[in-house]
Design a protein around this motif. Sequence first.
Motif, PDB file in Angstrom:
ATOM      1  N   ALA A  17      -2.819   5.402   6.550  1.00  0.00           N
ATOM      2  CA  ALA A  17      -4.045   5.913   5.922  1.00  0.00           C
ATOM      3  C   ALA A  17      -5.283   5.238   6.544  1.00  0.00           C
ATOM      4  CB  ALA A  17      -3.967   5.765   4.413  1.00  0.00           C
ATOM      5  N   PRO A  84      -3.574   0.482   2.415  1.00  0.00           N
ATOM      6  CA  PRO A  84      -4.514   0.339   1.295  1.00  0.00           C
ATOM      7  C   PRO A  84      -3.905   0.961   0.040  1.00  0.00           C
ATOM      8  CG  PRO A  84      -5.499   1.510   3.174  1.00  0.00           C
ATOM      9  CD  PRO A  84      -4.025   1.483   3.396  1.00  0.00           C
ATOM     10  N   PRO A  85      -4.546   0.760  -1.128  1.00  0.00           N
ATOM     11  CA  PRO A  85      -4.016   1.316  -2.382  1.00  0.00           C
ATOM     12  C   PRO A  85      -3.666   2.798  -2.258  1.00  0.00           C
ATOM     13  CG  PRO A  85      -5.822  -0.146  -2.862  1.00  0.00           C
ATOM     14  CD  PRO A  85      -5.752  -0.064  -1.362  1.00  0.00           C
ATOM     15  N   VAL A  86      -2.580   3.172  -2.910  1.00  0.00           N
ATOM     16  CA  VAL A  86      -2.047   4.523  -2.777  1.00  0.00           C
ATOM     17  C   VAL A  86      -2.862   5.509  -3.618  1.00  0.00           C
ATOM     18  CG1 VAL A  86       0.235   3.559  -2.355  1.00  0.00           C
ATOM     19  CG2 VAL A  86      -0.374   4.297  -4.679  1.00  0.00           C
ATOM     20  N   SER A  87      -2.812   6.770  -3.223  1.00  0.00           N
ATOM     21  CA  SER A  87      -3.601   7.791  -3.921  1.00  0.00           C
ATOM     22  C   SER A  87      -2.900   9.145  -3.923  1.00  0.00           C
ATOM     23  CB  SER A  87      -4.984   7.914  -3.278  1.00  0.00           C
ATOM     24  OG  SER A  87      -4.860   8.218  -1.887  1.00  0.00           O
ATOM     25  N   GLY A  88      -1.587   9.104  -4.021  1.00  0.00           N
ATOM     26  CA  GLY A  88      -0.859  10.370  -4.113  1.00  0.00           C
ATOM     27  C   GLY A  88      -1.019  10.988  -5.494  1.00  0.00           C
ATOM     28  N   GLY A  89      -0.371  12.123  -5.668  1.00  0.00           N
ATOM     29  CA  GLY A  89      -0.386  12.793  -6.968  1.00  0.00           C
ATOM     30  C   GLY A  89      -1.370  13.930  -7.000  1.00  0.00           C
TER      31      GLY A  89
END
Lengths: 89, 89, 158, 158
Positions: A17, A84-89
């Motif tokens: 990412a 980095p922090p995940v942002s799926g969904g």
Amino acid sequence: MTVTSTPQISVSVRLFAAARERAGAEVVTVQVPVNSRIADLRIVIGETVPSLKPLAAHLLFAIGTEYATDDAPLPASGEVVAFPPVSGG
Amino acid sequence: MTVTSTPQISVSVRLFAAARERAGAEVVTVQVPVNSRIADLRIVIGETVPSLKPLAAHLLFAIGTEYATDDAPLPASGEVVAFPPVSGG
Amino acid sequence: MIQLTHDPIDFSALTESVRSPACGAVVLFLGTVREMTNGAQTLRLAYDAYPAMAEAKIAELEAMARERWPLQEVRIVHRLGTLELGEVSVAIAVSSPHRADAFDAGRWLIDRFKAVVPIWKQEHWADGTTEWVHPGIADPPAESRESGSPLPRERGQG
Amino acid sequence: MIQLTHDPIDFSALTESVRSPACGAVVLFLGTVREMTNGAQTLRLAYDAYPAMAEAKIAELEAMARERWPLQEVRIVHRLGTLELGEVSVAIAVSSPHRADAFDAGRWLIDRFKAVVPIWKQEHWADGTTEWVHPGIADPPAESRESGSPLPRERGQG
């Protein structure tokens, strides 16, 4: 005269990412002192790859497919994953 | 000699589910004193239709498509709906 | 079963596959591509993943949910690649004898999914720019519209 | 739209119809015919309704949900007549910009539906008997298996 220095190992860090995009590479290889932990790698990444410095404090690390906390030792394989922090969904 | 009695009105009660099955009818007609309320009808139904007596305390009443509480007056139309607790879903 | 896919998610088949005579309740959650976020307009989203870890984490979440609730079937699928407005990015379907468990499990699964599964969303804004979404680092739309931000605006791959 | 139907519920079309680029979340709830209830085996269910009031109450529930949560679309359908094991008796689909609202609204809608909409379920038990389900009057399966019950076992229409 010989300069003594801490022995270093090479660690391959696979990026995802924004980290991959900033580094301009899927994998960066950094040198860290032997017996380093994830926390040490976090600092070294920020110093070695300046474009990752703003992200370094927020990076999540994994060894294989498991999250690795800051106190985890670096793996014998020399391969680590960072993102980095995940942002799926 | 004339026996005086409270004037009565006729109320049609439309039934559903176990109430209809117990009464063996979709509509039962009962006589209640004028100015009765739903609470009075509840008692009269249990007395007039013995098979509904075990259900009477649990019946829900509606006037048209709105629930009617025990203190509601009976409607001028003389038509009321009664059914046991709902179980859709 | 397939947990990550580049194809559109067949949420009907997914829902159908969790139905069971052992169950009185099915809950399906769909995440869909929303056009507006804090006043900024999205054209489309791109999703990237670390696939092996994402699949491992999804399997872990299913196992944890099954420990907490009496679930009959659990299906979790996330789409990768480019998604247009309104398309389904994630689908979670669960079935359970009783509805409270199905609702609780469905909600817990999507909440935990968004916290731990290594998948990332890249906004393609209507102004032509792109931006990786990384919760907690900054408020992306706001920051992206400031100049001189400490985290310069990300540029997209296409 | 049709809120009560004797035909199988097309939950795929229902879900499709609530999707919107204005939304990031869709929640679908399905009630399905469960085989076992407190150890008693069901063969099938029959649903009866007071249709005019049921439709009025469903419309009221939708309006109340829209007051409480920012919902884009709401669809509520209940099936009547005879349903076999595993079939869908009720489907509720909602869409909302954010998932918490979609979950809260979906759950509230089915909870309230089961409390106020005049629809009744008749169990057709595997022992050949039938029984109307009327919550709060008695524990139906237990009572139906006792002799001398104050509420004698209901006999079915077919």
